[in-house]
Design an enzyme around this catalytic site. Structure first.
Site, mmCIF file in Angstrom:
data_model
loop_
_atom_site.group_PDB
_atom_site.id
_atom_site.type_symbol
_atom_site.label_atom_id
_atom_site.label_comp_id
_atom_site.label_asym_id
_atom_site.label_seq_id
_atom_site.Cartn_x
_atom_site.Cartn_y
_atom_site.Cartn_z
ATOM 1 C CB SER A 60 51.410 121.902 36.107
ATOM 2 O OG SER A 60 50.320 122.762 36.335
ATOM 3 C CB THR A 192 89.036 122.834 6.318
ATOM 4 O OG1 THR A 192 90.139 122.324 5.567
ATOM 5 C CG2 THR A 192 88.910 124.336 6.079
ATOM 6 C CG HIS A 193 88.482 118.440 5.983
ATOM 7 N ND1 HIS A 193 87.378 117.743 5.550
ATOM 8 C CD2 HIS A 193 88.631 119.475 5.109
ATOM 9 C CE1 HIS A 193 86.887 118.310 4.455
ATOM 10 N NE2 HIS A 193 87.637 119.373 4.175
ATOM 11 C CB SER A 311 92.261 114.938 37.245
ATOM 12 O OG SER A 311 92.425 113.576 37.573
ATOM 13 C CE LYS A 317 94.072 116.050 32.175
ATOM 14 N NZ LYS A 317 93.067 114.987 32.115
ATOM 15 C CD GLU A 324 85.840 118.214 28.746
ATOM 16 O OE1 GLU A 324 86.438 118.687 29.730
ATOM 17 O OE2 GLU A 324 85.723 117.001 28.543
ATOM 18 C CD GLN A 356 49.807 120.381 33.729
ATOM 19 O OE1 GLN A 356 48.830 121.069 34.008
ATOM 20 N NE2 GLN A 356 50.058 119.239 34.331
ATOM 21 C CE LYS A 359 52.604 125.087 31.938
ATOM 22 N NZ LYS A 359 51.873 124.905 30.648
HETATM 23 N N1 ARG Z 1 48.169 123.708 34.213
HETATM 24 C C1 ARG Z 1 47.555 123.749 32.935
HETATM 25 C C2 ARG Z 1 48.614 123.831 31.829
HETATM 26 O O1 ARG Z 1 49.705 124.148 32.133
HETATM 27 C C3 ARG Z 1 46.665 124.916 32.841
HETATM 28 C C4 ARG Z 1 45.554 124.750 31.881
HETATM 29 C C5 ARG Z 1 44.589 123.775 32.426
HETATM 30 N N2 ARG Z 1 43.453 123.683 31.590
HETATM 31 C C6 ARG Z 1 42.603 122.679 31.699
HETATM 32 N N3 ARG Z 1 41.666 122.652 30.838
HETATM 33 N N4 ARG Z 1 42.754 121.754 32.565
HETATM 34 O O2 ARG Z 1 48.368 123.571 30.679
#
Ligand code: ARG
Length: 493
Positions: A60, A192-193, A311, A317, A324, A356, A359
């Site tokens: 990660s 409206t509409h 364009s 244009k 948009e 994980q 994120k």
């Molecule tokens: N990179 C992991 C995450 O973002 C960290 C936690 C990892 N924990 C584990 N038990 N492997 O969730």
């Protein structure tokens, strides 16, 4: 819980707290100590390295490296607490704090070198710390797991993100207020509409966006209250840690009361994702208005050169791509909320690697929303309104935007609203068949539509009068718009 790995370093680190020094640890762990490879830190119970396919999907660091600030802040609080509670000796704490400062500098100055063994930001920081300060670095993870660590990092990140986003929203709101001050008294049709409905002040429309963004800002401003640090892998820790201390130091209101909840919950992330989705949706609608207003059929607005696109084939244009994309990018932002909820749907209690993936969704939504806010601000800073075109659309004789004024005029004179509505409808039909505006209908036609109607009704039949009459709270009357502008300026500058 899923992660037995974490107990390994914790047990290693227990030694200094109870025995003395680190020689016992090094002795038992000699093979690993020779290396500070991040991957090796976790693989004591395995023979050999991890399969490249697993490593690729599991890693990660490419996306969580942006948590380095929060990770280091969390580690600082943690190690200070380990010192204050006597779990780690003071010299080790000082050494670790010094090392964390060095790692922080490397990140801040773009000098941090990732190693192939760094699975995630947590392992990368710990690996580098250990390279820099020696074996003391290996003591940092006592009484902690990556499960509570990542939950803490994420909540710290949510708080930072929340502050940035609220500030960006404020910038757009202030820009809207500038436009209200400059062009707010222009009159345009309210639709409206997508049909012309009634006259409204441009300032009233712009202030509507300020209000909507205010609700969005309120949502964005909500930040996590509880600190997960100290929850360990999910059941707490055997060490006499001071969770009040770490929570306080990291700026949370309290330690989270249940360790399982602490490592399992992504509720705070969902709340920010929801707030971001709401804000992106608001901006998408603002974008939609800009697209329409810049179209030739409306001709109400014109974006400056820097915020217009050309364009590849049609030299004439002048496209509102930014507006948009406000519509389109909102899809990405609201998808993140869906992704976060889906990630957790049916997930058993506890930490699972699925989490994980919270994120990438969250970071993408955040980056996208900030981009959206920036381009909104840029467009609003460089837009011209065409007051004459807006006025012409309101006063177009075939629009009958003032029909409601006649109905209201009758009601004031004792006629029921339904009866007044019907009589006015007849007048609109008559005006349409004659190809004239309501105000041009002869007196006898007025009277024929309703006995209470007399020529004095014509005084109500101007768009200025229609707007000025809407003085009740929340209405578009110029005095309301001016008062709102003053109130908003006092509030957000
Ligand atoms: N990179 C992991 C995450 O973002 C960290 C936690 C990892 N924990 C584990 N038990 N492997 O969730």
């Amino acid at each position: 819980m899923s992660d037995g790995h974490e107990s390994q370093p914790e047990r290693d680190d227990a030694a200094p707290a109870t025995t003395e020094g680190r020689s016992a640890t090094s002795g038992a762990d000699g093979a690993r100590d020779a290396s500070v490879d991040g991957a090796a830190l976790l693989r004591g119970r395995f023979a050999g390295g991890v399969h490249p396919a697993l490593d690729a999907i599991n890693r990660s660091l490419p996306f969580d490296r942006r948590l380095w600030r929060q990770d280091i802040a969390g580690s600082r609080a943690h190690v200070r607490m380990l010192g204050a509670t006597g779990i780690l000796p003071k010299d080790a704490v000082a050494n670790i704090l010094r090392g964390l400062g060095l790692v922080e500098r490397e990140f801040a100055e773009g000098r941090f070198v990732e190693h192939p063994g760094d699975e995630d930001v947590h392992m990368a920081v710990e690996r580098r710390l250990t390279e820099l300060v020696g074996d003391d670095g290996k003591r940092l993870h006592a009484a902690r797991s990556r499960n509570d660590q990542v939950a803490t990092d994420l909540r710290l990140w949510l708080r930072d993100a929340s502050l940035e986003l609220v500030e960006d929203v404020r910038v757009v709101q202030r820009r809207l207020l500038d436009l209200v001050a400059r062009d707010g008294e222009a009159i345009l049709p309210y639709y409206t509409h997508l049909q012309r409905a009634q006259p409204v002040l441009l300032g009233h429309a712009l202030l509507a966006w300020v209000e909507m963004l205010e609700s969005d800002a309120r949502g964005l401003a909500r930040t996590p209250r509880e600190c997960p640090l100290g929850a360990g892998a999910g059941t707490g820790t055997t060490f006499p840690i001071d969770r009040e201390m770490t929570a306080r130091e990291l700026g949370f209101e309290a330690p989270s009361p249940n360790s399982l909840e602490a490592v399992s919950s992504r509720r705070d992330a969902c709340e920010l994702a929801f707030a971001m989705a709401c804000c992106a949706t608001t901006l998408s609608r603002l974008g939609a208005d800009l697209v329409l207003w810049c179209g030739r059929e409306y001709g109400f607005a014109r974006l400056g050169d820097a915020v217009s696109t050309g364009s590849s084939i049609m030299p004439q244009k002048r496209n509102p791509d930014g507006a948009e994309l406000l519509r389109a990018k909102a899809v990405r932002v609201s998808s993140a909320l869906a992704a976060l909820l889906e990630l957790q749907r049916g997930l058993p209690l506890g930490y699972h690697k699925d989490l994980q993936e919270d994120k990438p969704a969250l970071f993408d939504a955040y980056d996208t929303l900030r981009q959206m806010l920036a381009v909104t601000d840029a467009m609003l800073a460089d837009v011209r309104f065409d007051a004459a075109a807006m006025r012409a659309a309101v006063d177009d004789p075939s629009g009958y935007l003032l029909a409601t004024e006649i109905a209201d005029w009758l009601v004031v004179r004792g006629v029921s609203f339904r009866e007044a509505h019907e009589a006015t409808g007849r007048l609109v039909r008559e005006a349409e068949s004659r190809g004239v505006d309501l105000v041009a209908l002869p007196d006898d036609v007025l009277r024929a539509a309703h006995p209470a109607l007399d020529p004095s009704v014509r005084a109500a039949l101007t768009s200025d009068a229609a707007v000025a009459a809407r003085r009740a709270i929340g209405g578009t009357a110029p005095e309301n718009v001016r008062a709102q502008l003053v109130a908003w300026r006092a509030r957000i500058g």
